[in-house]
Design an enzyme around this catalytic site. Sequence first.
Site, PDB file in Angstrom:
ATOM      1  N   GLU A  12      -4.541   9.874 -28.164  1.00  0.00           N
ATOM      2  CA  GLU A  12      -4.195  10.521 -29.422  1.00  0.00           C
ATOM      3  C   GLU A  12      -2.965   9.822 -29.969  1.00  0.00           C
ATOM      4  O   GLU A  12      -2.219   9.200 -29.214  1.00  0.00           O
ATOM      5  CB  GLU A  12      -3.875  12.004 -29.186  1.00  0.00           C
ATOM      6  N   LYS A  49       7.136   4.216 -25.867  1.00  0.00           N
ATOM      7  CA  LYS A  49       5.758   4.574 -25.529  1.00  0.00           C
ATOM      8  C   LYS A  49       5.105   3.552 -24.595  1.00  0.00           C
ATOM      9  O   LYS A  49       4.252   3.886 -23.780  1.00  0.00           O
ATOM     10  CB  LYS A  49       4.918   4.707 -26.801  1.00  0.00           C
ATOM     11  N   SER A  92      14.708   5.911 -29.271  1.00  0.00           N
ATOM     12  CA  SER A  92      13.381   5.820 -28.647  1.00  0.00           C
ATOM     13  C   SER A  92      12.478   4.803 -29.328  1.00  0.00           C
ATOM     14  O   SER A  92      11.561   4.269 -28.707  1.00  0.00           O
ATOM     15  CB  SER A  92      12.716   7.196 -28.648  1.00  0.00           C
TER      16      SER A  92
END
Lengths: 259, 396
Positions: free
Chosen positions: B109, B87, B376
């Site tokens: 969000e 991210k 990830s």
Amino acid sequence: MSNIADAFDHGKAFIAFITCGDPDLATTAAAVREAAANGADLIELGIPFSDPTAEGPVIQEANVRALAGGVTTDKVFEFVRELRRDVTIPLVFMTYANVVFSYGSERFLARCREVGIDGLILPDVPFEEREEFLPVCRECGVKFISLIAPTSSDRIAMIAKEAEGFLYIVSSLGVTGTRGEISTDIASIVAEVRKNTDIPCAVGFGISKPEQARAMASVSDGAIVGSAIVKLLAQYGKDAPTYVGEYVKSMKDAMKTIG
Amino acid sequence: MSNPNGRFGIHGGQYIPETLMNAVIELENAYNHYKNDPEFNRELSELFNEYAGRPSRLYYAEKMSKDLGGAKIYLKREDLNHTGAHKINNVLGQALLAKKMGKTRLIAETGAGQHGVATATAAALFGMECVVFMGEEDTIRQALNVYRMRLLGATVVPVKTGTATLKDAVSEAMREWTSRIADTHYCLGSVMGPHPFPTIVRDFQAVISKEIKEQMLAKEGRLPDAVIACVGGGSNAIGSFYNFIEDKGVRLIGCEAAGRGIDTWETAATISTGKLGIFHGMKSYFCQDEYGQIAPVYSISAGLDYPGVGPEHAYLHDIGRAEYVAITDEEAVCAFEYLAKTEGIIPAIESAHAVAYARKLAPTMSPDQTIVVTISGRGDKDCAAIARYRGEDIHE
């Protein structure tokens, strides 16, 4: 079949928004009739959506109540057909793109024509995406209503030039819901619109009090009220229609004093 | 006014309120300017390398490869990035862009909290105000990440509407953006939402496949036979796929969350079970009922618990360039435990969905073939929930 222009041909228009099926369709029908009898010139009928991203808490909760009550798009069409036996003022749907798209745009708009819906407002479809729905609306004789926001600035002319039915002027930033004051310079937005089209402009978002309706309608062609009416439905439930009628009358009376 | 760049086949677009249109146009113009600006790219590279710890390692999972007895498996270690997930790649890019645009406030969000933590991190670094919207359910399930965000100086707003999960957090962030645009950038966390977000987020995440390509050529002298990544909105997957799209010999496999199974209602496998729709600014596939009401989806993984998928994935599915498979909670949890025991790596439960498919695929391939699995994120955040899934009553 009525005509949206009729709503604006006898002074300033008062437009009422009601969520279909909140708390049930019988109450919605009674509320629409009360609003019409007390001077509403046009009714926006909300078809509930699970995730209404342009709405504030009041109308979000109305959507939740209506869906929990079992309302569907098909039931709303049947409800409008029934309503059209005696309600003659213009009726438009306000809902979200996915409600129309998932039903099949052609099927949805053919049914709009069949039951007597005059226009469609989709707050999540801006000018750039209107081709998704506009051609089908035109085929079915349903006006695709465009919105102009306080942030539209250089986009106003482009939107106004192709507008039909009426232009929905969003009074304030943010989502639907009542506001203490409206600071946007509506008069200059309407002036910019007027350079490009003669289509009527109605102002919505944040209007709840008679003096606000009067102020907004005095610089435009009408006022749209949603959350304040929906609040009455939330507060009084099945008994709300009488209160809706009284409220509409108070708003309409205030607007009649515009010189 | 056609908008060709906002479309991936029939998917994508800009289905948002008029109030936001000038904001996304301003963002698109700024992005088109800065993406080719040498100074912007120099600053971003420095942030990637010196702050986030890039390039991330491409690790040969020898024990896992031998245990499965087929293709050689490499793990792309996005879990080793600062803040523990991919991210941060997107967030650093968007925060830098927002700063160049003169914005002083970031909103975001978050589902599991990884994107919220990354955004709060970037806001702290750049001295920006930060507000994160998080479903109330998720603030309870991921209390530690709520604390992290607050520690980093962000305000966390619990969202109580709808299912009180990720989709409601996205809706609320969009509502907030319509009410305050001038000083605020909406730092969207995945390759979704209105144009230009799916493109911007993809470009910032494409560093993953750029590195995989270089690292595979260095280690193996050729491209991988398959790249596997998990898909919620799909940002780590598109990042892992993007630089291989033209390399037709590389299979691209996205793993969706099947939850309790794609034949149940408790699933978030959008491509397997959803249908075409328009929501959250884009046309794509969505889990929905026959009247277009968005479904209350379910997955053990809060990060994959979203009823839609990014428009570029929908397009890659349509043209058959990428394959999408569904992995159940049980398969993901087994893979979570397997990677911990086999390689000493605890993957995020999201990433474990990709590991689970690698376990199925590798044995069907030969030892001279290679698979890259994108890890990830790291799995520390998931330990309490997985323990509970296995019947151990521990709490953070």
